[in-house]
Design an enzyme around this catalytic site. Structure first.
Site, PDB file in Angstrom:
ATOM      1  N   SER A 143       0.863  -1.193   0.000  1.00 19.87           N
ATOM      2  CA  SER A 143       0.000   0.000   0.000  1.00 19.87           C
ATOM      3  C   SER A 143       0.895   1.236   0.000  1.00 19.87           C
ATOM      4  CB  SER A 143      -0.857  -0.035   1.264  1.00 19.87           C
ATOM      5  OG  SER A 143      -1.440   1.220   1.537  1.00 19.87           O
ATOM      6  N   TYR A 156      -4.048  -0.868   9.922  1.00 25.49           N
ATOM      7  CA  TYR A 156      -3.801  -1.036   8.482  1.00 25.49           C
ATOM      8  C   TYR A 156      -2.382  -0.589   8.134  1.00 25.49           C
ATOM      9  CZ  TYR A 156      -4.709  -0.881   3.432  1.00 25.49           C
ATOM     10  OH  TYR A 156      -4.658  -1.097   2.069  1.00 25.49           O
TER      11      TYR A 156
HETATM   12  P1  NAP Z   1     -11.934  -5.004  -1.654  1.00 26.44           P
HETATM   13  O1  NAP Z   1     -12.677  -4.715  -2.901  1.00 26.44           O
HETATM   14  O2  NAP Z   1     -12.556  -4.684  -0.321  1.00 26.44           O
HETATM   15  O3  NAP Z   1     -11.460  -6.516  -1.682  1.00 26.44           O
HETATM   16  C1  NAP Z   1     -10.881  -7.145  -0.571  1.00 26.44           C
HETATM   17  C2  NAP Z   1     -10.831  -8.623  -0.846  1.00 26.44           C
HETATM   18  O4  NAP Z   1     -10.290  -9.294   0.299  1.00 26.44           O
HETATM   19  C3  NAP Z   1     -12.220  -9.197  -1.082  1.00 26.44           C
HETATM   20  O5  NAP Z   1     -12.147 -10.232  -2.016  1.00 26.44           O
HETATM   21  C4  NAP Z   1     -12.550  -9.757   0.285  1.00 26.44           C
HETATM   22  O6  NAP Z   1     -13.538 -10.755   0.281  1.00 26.44           O
HETATM   23  C5  NAP Z   1     -11.200 -10.305   0.678  1.00 26.44           C
HETATM   24  N1  NAP Z   1     -11.157 -10.600   2.100  1.00 26.44           N
HETATM   25  C6  NAP Z   1     -11.259  -9.726   3.124  1.00 26.44           C
HETATM   26  N2  NAP Z   1     -11.252 -10.389   4.291  1.00 26.44           N
HETATM   27  C7  NAP Z   1     -11.142 -11.711   4.000  1.00 26.44           C
HETATM   28  C8  NAP Z   1     -11.096 -12.890   4.782  1.00 26.44           C
HETATM   29  N3  NAP Z   1     -11.184 -12.873   6.119  1.00 26.44           N
HETATM   30  N4  NAP Z   1     -10.981 -14.074   4.147  1.00 26.44           N
HETATM   31  C9  NAP Z   1     -10.926 -14.132   2.790  1.00 26.44           C
HETATM   32  N5  NAP Z   1     -10.974 -13.047   1.995  1.00 26.44           N
HETATM   33  C10 NAP Z   1     -11.083 -11.849   2.601  1.00 26.44           C
HETATM   34  O7  NAP Z   1     -10.586  -4.181  -1.628  1.00 26.44           O
HETATM   35  P2  NAP Z   1      -9.399  -3.989  -2.681  1.00 26.44           P
HETATM   36  O8  NAP Z   1      -9.185  -2.547  -2.767  1.00 26.44           O
HETATM   37  O9  NAP Z   1      -9.601  -4.805  -3.905  1.00 26.44           O
HETATM   38  O10 NAP Z   1      -8.224  -4.595  -1.794  1.00 26.44           O
HETATM   39  C11 NAP Z   1      -7.407  -5.669  -2.184  1.00 26.44           C
HETATM   40  C12 NAP Z   1      -6.045  -5.508  -1.523  1.00 26.44           C
HETATM   41  O11 NAP Z   1      -5.441  -4.310  -2.013  1.00 26.44           O
HETATM   42  C13 NAP Z   1      -6.089  -5.369  -0.001  1.00 26.44           C
HETATM   43  O12 NAP Z   1      -4.985  -6.038   0.566  1.00 26.44           O
HETATM   44  C14 NAP Z   1      -5.968  -3.870   0.195  1.00 26.44           C
HETATM   45  O13 NAP Z   1      -5.451  -3.541   1.446  1.00 26.44           O
HETATM   46  C15 NAP Z   1      -5.015  -3.532  -0.920  1.00 26.44           C
HETATM   47  N6  NAP Z   1      -4.965  -2.118  -1.301  1.00 26.44           N
HETATM   48  C16 NAP Z   1      -6.054  -1.478  -1.827  1.00 26.44           C
HETATM   49  C17 NAP Z   1      -5.944  -0.142  -2.188  1.00 26.44           C
HETATM   50  C18 NAP Z   1      -7.079   0.623  -2.794  1.00 26.44           C
HETATM   51  O14 NAP Z   1      -6.912   1.850  -2.994  1.00 26.44           O
HETATM   52  N7  NAP Z   1      -8.200   0.018  -3.105  1.00 26.44           N
HETATM   53  C19 NAP Z   1      -4.739   0.524  -2.015  1.00 26.44           C
HETATM   54  C20 NAP Z   1      -3.657  -0.147  -1.464  1.00 26.44           C
HETATM   55  C21 NAP Z   1      -3.788  -1.479  -1.125  1.00 26.44           C
HETATM   56  P3  NAP Z   1     -15.079 -10.382   0.555  1.00 26.44           P
HETATM   57  O15 NAP Z   1     -15.599  -9.768  -0.707  1.00 26.44           O
HETATM   58  O16 NAP Z   1     -15.704 -11.685   0.888  1.00 26.44           O
HETATM   59  O17 NAP Z   1     -15.090  -9.403   1.702  1.00 26.44           O
END
Ligand code: NAP
Length: 251
Positions: A143, A156
């Site tokens: 991140s 986080y």
């Molecule tokens: P998202 O749309 O909220 O997706 C998160 C994913 O993680 C979903 O598939 C969710 O499943 C899964 N997950 C969460 N808790 C879980 C658990 N206990 N067991 C299994 N799966 C679980 O968010 P995203 O933005 O795509 O995030 C993906 C990654 O990128 C994360 O590590 C996040 O920290 C990182 N990230 C995101 C951003 C951003 O700007 N979006 C920036 C930096 C880093 P469910 O749908 O079932 O909840």
């Protein structure tokens, strides 16, 4: 000439593959030729359908990564269903927002357990398989808060800063044994994870104004970096944290 980005015959495990960045990465890897094990607590039906439409094998592996209980089963089930494991993308993650002065132990533990503890133990389980075959690619999702402090997200920030250190440590231990361990640090990407920020007019404007590219990232913006780090094109890239951020860190 052979294509160094070709993933034909490779099997990738992607956690949190049902939506957002995980779905986009799973489909980018499938587009480059990989078969996909979609790991998560919500079945990734749509991702599996789209990957199969690309001509790949794709399977759902159900697992809740809020504890390390399923990590060995995830690897066993992937090998059973798809024959091997070449690539692990540790993408599943959560975020909890509150002022640090009020932050609860529950919000601390939930985020650290999912974003850091399960990442390490799933990497360990995958590496046992990869070390035995002498090759593998592990990609952790970091991140901007691997580099910066952020605000109102203490667990986080701790988890993603931990991902930076862990990525380097695992690269130090495993790079000479055929496993490349690297991370992708997404900038501000429009997904469920950032809905609250996108909806907050003031924060949203201050974020977009600071991004040199002038826009939020799309989940699909991460696909190329993932294919690179999953492919032989990155065989001499170890312990690197690749920012895909529209220039956020350059400002
Ligand atoms: P998202 O749309 O909220 O997706 C998160 C994913 O993680 C979903 O598939 C969710 O499943 C899964 N997950 C969460 N808790 C879980 C658990 N206990 N067991 C299994 N799966 C679980 O968010 P995203 O933005 O795509 O995030 C993906 C990654 O990128 C994360 O590590 C996040 O920290 C990182 N990230 C995101 C951003 C951003 O700007 N979006 C920036 C930096 C880093 P469910 O749908 O079932 O909840």
């Amino acid at each position: 000439m052979t294509n160094p980005f070709d993933l034909s015959g490779k099997v990738a495990v992607v956690t949190g593959a049902n939506t957002g960045i995980g779905q986009a990465i799973a489909l980018a890897l499938a587009g480059a030729g990989a078969d996909i094990a979609c790991v998560g607590r919500t079945p990734a039906e749509d991702t599996v359908t789209q990957a199969r439409a690309l001509g790949r094998r794709a399977e759902i592996v159900s697992a809740d990564l809020s504890s390390i209980e399923p990590v060995n089963r995830i690897i066993d089930e992937t090998v059973e269903k798809l024959g091997r494991i070449d690539i692990l993308v540790n993408n599943a993650g959560i975020i909890r927002r509150a002022d640090s002065i009020d932050f609860t132990e529950e919000d601390w533990d939930a985020v650290i357990d999912t974003n850091l503890k399960s990442v390490f133990f799933l990497a360990q389980a995958a590496a046992r398989q990869m070390l035995a075959q002498g090759s593998g690619k592990i990609i952790n999702i970091a991140s901007m808060l691997t580099f910066q402090g952020g605000i109102r997200v203490p667990s986080y920030t701790a988890s993603k800063s931990g991902i930076g250190g862990l990525t380097k440590l695992l690269a130090n231990e495993w790079s000479a044994r055929g496993i490349n361990v690297n991370a992708i640090a997404p900038g501000y990407i429009a997904t469920n994870n950032t809905t609250a920020l996108q909806a907050d007019e003031v924060r949203n404007k201050s974020i977009v104004d600071r991004i040199p590219a002038g826009r939020w990232g799309k989940a699909s913006d991460l696909g190329g970096a993932a294919v690179f780090l999953a492919s032989s094109a990155s065989d001499y890239v170890d312990g690197h944290i690749l920012a895909v951020d529209g220039g956020w860190l350059a400002r």
